[in-house]
Design a protein around this motif. Structure first.
Motif, PDB file in Angstrom:
ATOM      1  N   GLY A  98      -1.965  -5.578  16.179  1.00  0.00           N
ATOM      2  CA  GLY A  98      -0.645  -6.220  16.548  1.00  0.00           C
ATOM      3  C   GLY A  98       0.453  -4.785  16.363  1.00  0.00           C
ATOM      4  O   GLY A  98       0.059  -4.016  17.251  1.00  0.00           O
ATOM      5  N   GLU A  99       1.588  -5.293  15.825  1.00  0.00           N
ATOM      6  CA  GLU A  99       2.689  -4.381  15.969  1.00  0.00           C
ATOM      7  C   GLU A  99       2.594  -2.745  15.488  1.00  0.00           C
ATOM      8  O   GLU A  99       3.048  -1.851  15.918  1.00  0.00           O
ATOM      9  N   ALA A 100       1.285  -2.768  14.654  1.00  0.00           N
ATOM     10  CA  ALA A 100       1.095  -1.380  14.480  1.00  0.00           C
ATOM     11  C   ALA A 100       0.579  -0.599  15.456  1.00  0.00           C
ATOM     12  O   ALA A 100       0.415   0.659  15.617  1.00  0.00           O
ATOM     13  N   CYS A 130      -0.685   3.039   8.317  1.00  0.00           N
ATOM     14  CA  CYS A 130      -2.242   3.340   8.501  1.00  0.00           C
ATOM     15  C   CYS A 130      -2.268   4.107   9.863  1.00  0.00           C
ATOM     16  O   CYS A 130      -3.149   4.789  10.061  1.00  0.00           O
ATOM     17  N   ARG A 131      -1.375   3.891  10.693  1.00  0.00           N
ATOM     18  CA  ARG A 131      -1.429   4.625  11.946  1.00  0.00           C
ATOM     19  C   ARG A 131      -1.144   6.082  11.826  1.00  0.00           C
ATOM     20  O   ARG A 131      -1.841   6.869  12.195  1.00  0.00           O
ATOM     21  N   ARG A 132      -0.417   6.390  10.822  1.00  0.00           N
ATOM     22  CA  ARG A 132      -0.068   7.922  10.638  1.00  0.00           C
ATOM     23  C   ARG A 132      -1.301   8.449   9.792  1.00  0.00           C
ATOM     24  O   ARG A 132      -1.594   9.509  10.130  1.00  0.00           O
ATOM     25  N   VAL A 141       1.055  -1.136   0.052  1.00  0.00           N
ATOM     26  CA  VAL A 141       0.067   0.058  -0.032  1.00  0.00           C
ATOM     27  C   VAL A 141       0.850   1.165  -0.098  1.00  0.00           C
ATOM     28  O   VAL A 141       1.916   1.403   0.844  1.00  0.00           O
ATOM     29  N   ALA A 142       0.518   2.167  -0.873  1.00  0.00           N
ATOM     30  CA  ALA A 142       1.465   3.450  -0.954  1.00  0.00           C
ATOM     31  C   ALA A 142       1.034   4.441   0.018  1.00  0.00           C
ATOM     32  O   ALA A 142       1.734   5.252   0.461  1.00  0.00           O
ATOM     33  N   SER A 143      -0.444   4.732   0.060  1.00  0.00           N
ATOM     34  CA  SER A 143      -0.899   5.499   0.642  1.00  0.00           C
ATOM     35  C   SER A 143      -2.090   5.218   1.244  1.00  0.00           C
ATOM     36  O   SER A 143      -2.899   4.413   0.628  1.00  0.00           O
ATOM     37  N   VAL A 144      -2.695   5.849   2.468  1.00  0.00           N
ATOM     38  CA  VAL A 144      -3.903   5.638   3.027  1.00  0.00           C
ATOM     39  C   VAL A 144      -4.766   6.885   3.456  1.00  0.00           C
ATOM     40  O   VAL A 144      -4.078   7.821   3.814  1.00  0.00           O
ATOM     41  N   ARG A 145      -6.062   6.935   3.180  1.00  0.00           N
ATOM     42  CA  ARG A 145      -6.768   8.064   3.657  1.00  0.00           C
ATOM     43  C   ARG A 145      -8.113   7.677   4.010  1.00  0.00           C
ATOM     44  O   ARG A 145      -8.577   6.747   3.581  1.00  0.00           O
ATOM     45  N   SER A 156      -0.800   9.219  17.175  1.00  0.00           N
ATOM     46  CA  SER A 156       0.565   9.281  17.378  1.00  0.00           C
ATOM     47  C   SER A 156       0.920   8.004  18.455  1.00  0.00           C
ATOM     48  O   SER A 156       0.015   7.378  19.101  1.00  0.00           O
ATOM     49  N   ALA A 157       2.159   7.839  18.699  1.00  0.00           N
ATOM     50  CA  ALA A 157       2.709   6.801  19.517  1.00  0.00           C
ATOM     51  C   ALA A 157       3.471   7.160  20.498  1.00  0.00           C
ATOM     52  O   ALA A 157       4.324   7.726  20.084  1.00  0.00           O
TER      53      ALA A 157
END
Ligand SMILES: Cc1cc2nc3c(=O)[nH]c(=O)nc-3n(C[C@H](O)[C@H](O)[C@H](O)COP(=O)(O)OP(=O)(O)OC[C@H]3O[C@@H](n4cnc5c(N)ncnc54)[C@H](O)[C@@H]3O)c2cc1C
Length: 391
Positions: free
Chosen positions: A283-285, A166-168, A131-135, A173-174
């Protein structure tokens, strides 16, 4: 590009993403899994009873069981050379009425079996791409593949690991922490049987854990300073076997390395939310924990089961499967499970390294209490195996 109101997109084909996609598709939810190339993983994972129930739900466990090592007992040995020394503590699954706490499985075996199960599900489409980008917005979530194609759905399950895009995209934030430690991983053969006991040696550099595999084999996770891990990773097999034998007090006899060695710096990450804007993290995301107490992927499997259960319930009620109610409920449910465990693992790891006397006394007193007070020991064991994997 049409958005199906009940279509879920899972980004990431590691173990957490595969479990989420398989559970969703098995329940009949139209799902697309977008799985970038997985790095070679020679590690093993101790999956506790709650995770095994989920693998059973997927029809996988009977097939996997013979390739795994049972963890009937867990032993903690204080191998620090400090003044304040804790007694050895032994946790026995029989005390809870279980035959084992869980089973140790090679990650490559687990991922191959999950992938084969996923490929056979009619409701699941798998795309082997990045996946290149997510919105996402109030109405839908969209992923753009590297090929340029766009896919839309009502919900994205972000299972794309610690550097999650996906998180971004969700604006989450983390909190991250780098430890002055690294982990060395390898599998070994040994001349003495492990008797299905996993042993964690607590040293001032960090824990050294032996986890049973079938036969006279175990996996090793050794946490120590980055310099020590670097040195051990460069020794020849005979020398590393000798050093492991000495560090494990000879309990497994002669040790011979039986796999390539892996090493990685130790860090942790906990997302400040577990879902937002039609994106749920699994998971780790969502969380990366130091390898103590085998919590990492067990949490990831529970994330996957939780999001699948929430989606199925919302879908049965003809509700919005990516709407704010579901997003809020998932976030609250996973916060209650992940945050206390990650805090506990962090404190335990730092108390090992701490030169601060009260921290050492606290850790030793805690282990003493676990050895001496059966109800406390059983409560901790129940938390550790999280046998109830339902949401
Ligand atoms: C030394 C060590 C020992 C451990 N031992 C245990 C244990 O005993 N028990 C336990 O429960 N846990 C353990 N863990 C933790 C466990 O290994 C991890 O929780 C687990 O591997 C994470 O799985 P995941 O699917 O979340 O992430 P990953 O395995 O990182 O998978 C993420 C996937 O997403 C894909 N991806 C990333 N970006 C994109 C993109 N843009 N598009 C498409 N795909 C993408 C990647 O290719 C990858 O396949 C251990 C960890 C370590 C470091």
């Amino acid at each position: 590009m049409e958005t199906e109101r009940n279509h879920v997109i899972v980004v990431g084909g590691g173990p957490a993403g595969l479990v989420a996609a398989a559970l969703l598709a098995r329940a009949g939810v139209p799902t697309t899994l977008i799985a970038g190339p997985a790095p070679k993983d020679t590690r093993t994972t101790a999956l506790m009873q709650g995770s095994l129930r989920i693998l059973t739900r997927l029809g996988l466990w009977p097939r996997l069981a013979p390739q795994t090592g049972a963890l009937k007992k867990l032993r903690i040995v204080d191998a620090t050379d400090r003044l304040i020394h804790a007694p050895e503590v032994l946790f026995d699954a029989a005390e809870l009425g279980f035959t084992s706490f869980g089973h140790n499985i090679e990650n490559s075996v687990l991922v191959t079996a999950l992938r084969e199960t996923a490929e056979a599900l009619p409701a699941l489409t798998i795309r082997n791409e990045m996946v290149a980008s997510v919105r996402s917005d109030d109405d839908r979530a969209i992923v753009s593949l590297q090929s340029g194609e766009k896919i839309a759905g009502a919900l994205i399950v972000g299972a794309d690991g610690r550097n999650s895009i996906c998180r971004r995209a969700a604006g989450i934030s983390a909190k991250t922490r780098d430890y002055p430690q690294a982990a060395l991983t390898l599998n070994v053969r040994h001349t003495r049987p492990h008797h299905d006991v996993s042993t964690e040696f607590h040293t001032t550099g960090g824990p050294l854990t032996l986890v049973p595999l079938p036969g006279n084999r175990s996996s090793v996770v050794l946490v120590d300073t980055p310099a020590t891990v670097e040195r051990l990773s460069e020794l020849d097999d005979a020398a590393v076997g000798r050093e492991l034998q000495q560090r494990t007090h000879g309990i497994l006899g002669n040790i011979t390395p039986d796999s390539p060695r892996g090493k990685r710096p130790l860090s942790s990450l906990v997302a400040n939310r577990f879902a937002a804007r039609r994106i749920a993290l699994v998971g780790e995301a969502a969380h990366v924990l130091p390898p103590i107490g085998a919590q990492g992927l067990n949490l990831g499997v529970r994330d996957a089961a939780a999001i699948a259960d929430f989606v199925v319930v919302a879908s049965d009620r003809h509700g919005d499967i990516g709407g704010s109610d579901l997003i809020g409920a998932y976030d609250r449910a996973r916060s209650a499970d992940v945050r206390p465990r990650s805090a506990f693992v962090d404190v335990l790891n730092r108390s090992l390294m701490s030169e601060f006397l009260p921290a050492q006394i606290g850790r030793a007193a805690g282990l003493c209490a676990l050895g001496a007070i059966p109800p406390l020991r059983r409560a901790i064991m129940r938390q550790g195996i999280a046998a109830r994997a339902d949401v």
